[in-house]
Scaffold this motif. Structure first.
Motif, PDB file in Angstrom:
ATOM      1  N   ILE A 125      -2.348 -11.603   7.095  1.00  0.00           N
ATOM      2  CA  ILE A 125      -2.034 -10.693   5.756  1.00  0.00           C
ATOM      3  C   ILE A 125      -0.708 -10.078   6.032  1.00  0.00           C
ATOM      4  O   ILE A 125      -0.504  -9.857   7.228  1.00  0.00           O
ATOM      5  N   VAL A 126      -0.162  -9.650   5.101  1.00  0.00           N
ATOM      6  CA  VAL A 126       1.208  -9.103   5.317  1.00  0.00           C
ATOM      7  C   VAL A 126       1.001  -7.682   4.365  1.00  0.00           C
ATOM      8  O   VAL A 126       0.398  -7.733   3.195  1.00  0.00           O
ATOM      9  N   VAL A 127       1.261  -6.704   5.042  1.00  0.00           N
ATOM     10  CA  VAL A 127       1.248  -5.465   4.231  1.00  0.00           C
ATOM     11  C   VAL A 127       2.338  -4.599   4.438  1.00  0.00           C
ATOM     12  O   VAL A 127       2.853  -4.559   5.433  1.00  0.00           O
ATOM     13  N   MET A 128       2.921  -4.245   3.279  1.00  0.00           N
ATOM     14  CA  MET A 128       4.175  -3.161   3.083  1.00  0.00           C
ATOM     15  C   MET A 128       3.734  -2.031   2.732  1.00  0.00           C
ATOM     16  O   MET A 128       2.743  -2.011   1.623  1.00  0.00           O
ATOM     17  N   THR A 129       4.338  -1.009   3.312  1.00  0.00           N
ATOM     18  CA  THR A 129       4.020   0.418   3.020  1.00  0.00           C
ATOM     19  C   THR A 129       5.246   1.481   3.202  1.00  0.00           C
ATOM     20  O   THR A 129       6.002   1.057   4.120  1.00  0.00           O
TER      21      THR A 129
ATOM     22  N   ASN B  29       1.280   7.134   7.856  1.00  0.00           N
ATOM     23  CA  ASN B  29      -0.060   7.224   8.132  1.00  0.00           C
ATOM     24  C   ASN B  29      -0.941   5.872   7.905  1.00  0.00           C
ATOM     25  O   ASN B  29      -1.953   5.526   8.597  1.00  0.00           O
ATOM     26  N   VAL B  30      -0.618   4.878   7.082  1.00  0.00           N
ATOM     27  CA  VAL B  30      -1.091   3.745   6.518  1.00  0.00           C
ATOM     28  C   VAL B  30      -0.588   2.889   7.671  1.00  0.00           C
ATOM     29  O   VAL B  30      -1.341   2.073   8.274  1.00  0.00           O
ATOM     30  N   ALA B  31       0.702   2.866   8.164  1.00  0.00           N
ATOM     31  CA  ALA B  31       1.043   2.065   9.128  1.00  0.00           C
ATOM     32  C   ALA B  31       0.546   1.949  10.505  1.00  0.00           C
ATOM     33  O   ALA B  31       0.109   1.359  11.051  1.00  0.00           O
ATOM     34  N   ASN B  32       0.276   3.594  10.812  1.00  0.00           N
ATOM     35  CA  ASN B  32      -0.499   3.682  12.083  1.00  0.00           C
ATOM     36  C   ASN B  32      -1.700   2.932  12.216  1.00  0.00           C
ATOM     37  O   ASN B  32      -2.326   2.646  12.993  1.00  0.00           O
ATOM     38  N   GLN B  33      -2.494   2.856  11.121  1.00  0.00           N
ATOM     39  CA  GLN B  33      -3.707   2.198  11.097  1.00  0.00           C
ATOM     40  C   GLN B  33      -3.528   0.609  11.343  1.00  0.00           C
ATOM     41  O   GLN B  33      -4.618   0.036  11.734  1.00  0.00           O
ATOM     42  N   LEU B  34      -2.352   0.105  11.096  1.00  0.00           N
ATOM     43  CA  LEU B  34      -2.295  -1.440  11.265  1.00  0.00           C
ATOM     44  C   LEU B  34      -1.292  -1.675  12.423  1.00  0.00           C
ATOM     45  O   LEU B  34      -1.092  -3.076  12.547  1.00  0.00           O
ATOM     46  N   LEU B  35      -0.896  -0.652  13.197  1.00  0.00           N
ATOM     47  CA  LEU B  35       0.289  -1.132  14.206  1.00  0.00           C
ATOM     48  C   LEU B  35      -0.261  -2.416  14.999  1.00  0.00           C
ATOM     49  O   LEU B  35       0.589  -2.961  15.276  1.00  0.00           O
TER      50      LEU B  35
ATOM     51  N   LEU C 248       0.933  -1.137  -0.029  1.00  0.00           N
ATOM     52  CA  LEU C 248      -0.136  -0.032  -0.150  1.00  0.00           C
ATOM     53  C   LEU C 248       0.820   1.348  -0.113  1.00  0.00           C
ATOM     54  O   LEU C 248       1.894   1.494   0.959  1.00  0.00           O
ATOM     55  N   ASP C 249       0.688   1.951  -1.136  1.00  0.00           N
ATOM     56  CA  ASP C 249       1.257   3.428  -0.945  1.00  0.00           C
ATOM     57  C   ASP C 249       0.805   4.255  -0.038  1.00  0.00           C
ATOM     58  O   ASP C 249      -0.055   4.017   0.744  1.00  0.00           O
TER      59      ASP C 249
END
Length: 157
Positions: A127-131, A135-141, A108-109
């Motif tokens: 799931i694995v999310v790379m960003t 702001n995106v990382a904060n949603q998934l911490l 996710l950009d």
């Protein structure tokens, strides 16, 4: 102070007159234009937004500035962008998240729409999310079923 227009003018003519004022004065104010053209401030803000998209004006608090040819319009801040089209971004995020099956690997950009996708991925499992977006990382911490990777390496809370 501008004088009030005697008769209502169409959108195209009003925008052309706003451009003329921008060229002659360098800036315009929403309230003054609203009075001058006898239209709502919402209408004037829409006009200025249109002119900004055309590269003629640069929106500023309470009005707009003339945008010279070749002048770069500055990128809006993430805080500003997050206030734009929020319901649409939330719907996109919710729908996109439904398309992600378990055991997926995503990149996710950064961005406000991708932030909404991430927010809707919080309850996914395995799931694995790379960003590259904080702001995106904060949603998934603290999302238990999501392994979060940052482009600089693994990110562990």
């Amino acid at each position: 102070m501008q004088t009030t227009e005697k008769s209502a003018v169409g959108t195209s003519e009003r925008r052309e007159r706003i451009i003329q004022q921008l060229r002659s004065h360098g800036s315009v104010q929403v309230n003054e234009l609203s009075t001058q053209f006898q239209v709502s401030t919402v209408t004037i803000r829409n006009d200025l937004t249109f002119l900004e998209k055309q590269g003629v004006a640069l929106r500023a608090y309470g009005g707009a500035l003339l945008c010279e040819p070749g002048q770069q319009i500055p990128e809006r801040t993430i805080a500003d962008k997050s206030q734009l089209n929020t319901p649409v971004k939330q719907r996109i995020g919710a729908l996109a998240a439904t398309l992600v099956p378990p055991d997926s690997r995503l990149i996710l950009d950064s961005g406000t729409t991708t932030m909404e996708i991430a927010r809707h991925l919080r309850n996914h499992k395995d799931i694995v999310v790379m960003t590259n977006g904080i702001n995106v990382a904060n949603q998934l911490l603290d999302a238990e079923g999501v392994e979060l990777l940052m482009t600089g390496g693994a990110f562990a809370p």
